[in-house]
Design an enzyme around this catalytic site. Structure first.
Site, PDB file in Angstrom:
ATOM      1  N   GLN A 166      -4.732  -1.631   9.512  1.00  0.00           N
ATOM      2  CA  GLN A 166      -4.571  -3.015   8.840  1.00  0.00           C
ATOM      3  C   GLN A 166      -5.137  -4.150   9.754  1.00  0.00           C
ATOM      4  O   GLN A 166      -4.771  -4.124  10.941  1.00  0.00           O
ATOM      5  CB  GLN A 166      -3.195  -3.460   8.516  1.00  0.00           C
ATOM      6  CG  GLN A 166      -2.954  -4.641   7.753  1.00  0.00           C
ATOM      7  CD  GLN A 166      -3.321  -4.560   6.399  1.00  0.00           C
ATOM      8  OE1 GLN A 166      -3.405  -3.660   5.751  1.00  0.00           O
ATOM      9  NE2 GLN A 166      -4.216  -5.694   6.054  1.00  0.00           N
ATOM     10  N   ASP A 213     -11.242   2.707   4.217  1.00  0.00           N
ATOM     11  CA  ASP A 213     -11.486   1.225   4.195  1.00  0.00           C
ATOM     12  C   ASP A 213     -12.897   1.004   4.339  1.00  0.00           C
ATOM     13  O   ASP A 213     -13.424  -0.467   3.941  1.00  0.00           O
ATOM     14  CB  ASP A 213     -10.581   0.441   5.374  1.00  0.00           C
ATOM     15  CG  ASP A 213     -10.139  -0.858   4.853  1.00  0.00           C
ATOM     16  OD1 ASP A 213      -9.990  -1.111   3.819  1.00  0.00           O
ATOM     17  OD2 ASP A 213      -9.510  -1.517   5.845  1.00  0.00           O
ATOM     18  N   LYS A 229       0.773  -1.163  -0.086  1.00  0.00           N
ATOM     19  CA  LYS A 229      -0.023  -0.095   0.125  1.00  0.00           C
ATOM     20  C   LYS A 229       0.934   1.349   0.041  1.00  0.00           C
ATOM     21  O   LYS A 229       0.800   2.135  -0.611  1.00  0.00           O
ATOM     22  CB  LYS A 229      -1.135  -0.015   1.316  1.00  0.00           C
ATOM     23  CG  LYS A 229      -2.110  -0.857   1.049  1.00  0.00           C
ATOM     24  CD  LYS A 229      -2.933  -1.348   2.354  1.00  0.00           C
ATOM     25  CE  LYS A 229      -3.640  -2.550   2.035  1.00  0.00           C
ATOM     26  NZ  LYS A 229      -4.266  -2.838   3.246  1.00  0.00           N
TER      27      LYS A 229
END
Ligand code: NAP
Length: 293
Positions: free
Chosen positions: A93, A116, A49
């Site tokens: 994450q 997200d 990322k």
């Protein structure tokens, strides 16, 4: 049979974003990547990322709290990032260590920075067909793979195997939306579904998000169906240096002989997830610029 090339479609999106970001005057979009601990898969996902952000021209800030961080400390960190005017998007994450309640952390991220798309507000907007929010990256990637492969879901029976918050549920909602490209008739299967193979065989579009290596076999697929394999599973393989190989939730060697279109693993859904995260970051930047006037 056509292979849906996720690497190619993702790299097209990255090139489009790179051109868009290059044309932005002044401050560039900024993503905060929070990785708690050193889970090997998370290390590699966050590195990917970070690298992709750099390629596009998005500023990234990687924050690496220790695996022992408490829930309260992580919450405070997220609240500080929420307040930080230079940060457009926040990604924490997953998986997080046991002492952290992931769902509460997702809800702590302010909706306008929730790139997200796993917070309550953004998941709710998917259910409301409201495009002002952020669609979580893997489901958004699946929908983009389909649309860029000229697969229109209107009138099609879409069968999703898996009902996770991360993939199964949101992709089912997206396929069901009343909008161009969607309008599917959707069935969601899970571990308590009776005679799953019979339902899967009815699918014009079969989306497998199960986490079981090569679960979907050719006898579960209608000839000509579009098959999207979300699974990423490590299976032992002594012929590889790493000692494992990656495989999807679909038995590719047999299913690919009867499918109309199919995504490979790796190189299908995976690269799209990162591309969509970057797209959401740029969207967050624009939304915040507009709010500032
Ligand atoms: P998850 O949270 O473990 O959910 C798995 C789902 O599959 C659950 O709904 C479960 O049903 C269902 N399931 C499990 N075994 C089943 C069985 N024997 N029959 C029918 N249904 C079954 O997993 P996830 O987060 O959705 O991820 C699924 C896969 O996608 C994993 O391999 C993951 O690594 C991969 N993934 C890939 C990406 C990417 O970017 N490529 C992103 C996210 C996930 P119940 O709800 O009844 O337990």
């Amino acid at each position: 049979m056509t292979i849906i090339d996720g690497n190619k479609i993702a790299s097209d999106i990255i090139a489009e974003l790179k051109a868009e970001v290059a044309a932005l005057p002044g401050r560039k979009p900024c993503i905060a990547l929070v990785r708690v601990g050193d889970d090997p898969a998370s290390v590699s996902y966050v590195r990917k990322k970070e690298k992709t952000a750099e390629e596009i021209g998005i500023t990234s800030r990687v924050i690496l709290p220790p695996v022992s961080i408490s829930h309260a400390e992580l919450t405070k960190l997220i609240e500080e990032l929420n307040q930080d005017d230079s940060v457009d998007g926040i990604l924490v994450q997953s998986p997080m260590p046991k002492q952290i309640d992931e769902l509460v952390i997702f809800r702590t991220i302010s909706p306008e920075k929730d790139i997200d798309g796993l917070g309550t507000m953004n998941l709710g907007k998917v259910a409301q067909d409201d495009e002002t929010g952020f669609v979580s990256c893997t489901p958004a990637g699946i929908m983009t793979l389909l649309s860029r492969s000229q697969v229109d879901l209107k009138g099609k029976h879409v069968v999703v195997i898996g009902r996770s918050l991360l993939v199964g549920k949101p992709v089912a909602l997206l396929a069901l939306q009343k909008k161009a490209g969607a309008n599917g008739t959707v069935t969601v299967c899970h571990s308590a579904t009776a005679d799953l193979p019979a339902i899967a065989r009815q699918a014009d579009v079969l989306i497998a998000a199960i986490g079981r290596p090569e679960f979907v076999t050719a006898d579960m697929v209608k000839p000509g169906a579009v098959v999207i394999d979300v699974g990423v599973n490590r299976v032992p393989d002594s012929t590889r240096k790493t000692g494992y190989r990656l495989t999807g939730d679909v038995h590719f060697p047999t299913v690919s002989t009867i499918a109309g279109k199919i995504t490979p693993v790796p190189g299908g859904v995976g690269p799209m997830t990162v591309a969509m995260l970057m797209k959401n970051t740029v969207k967050a930047y624009h939304l915040r610029q507009t709010q500032r006037g």
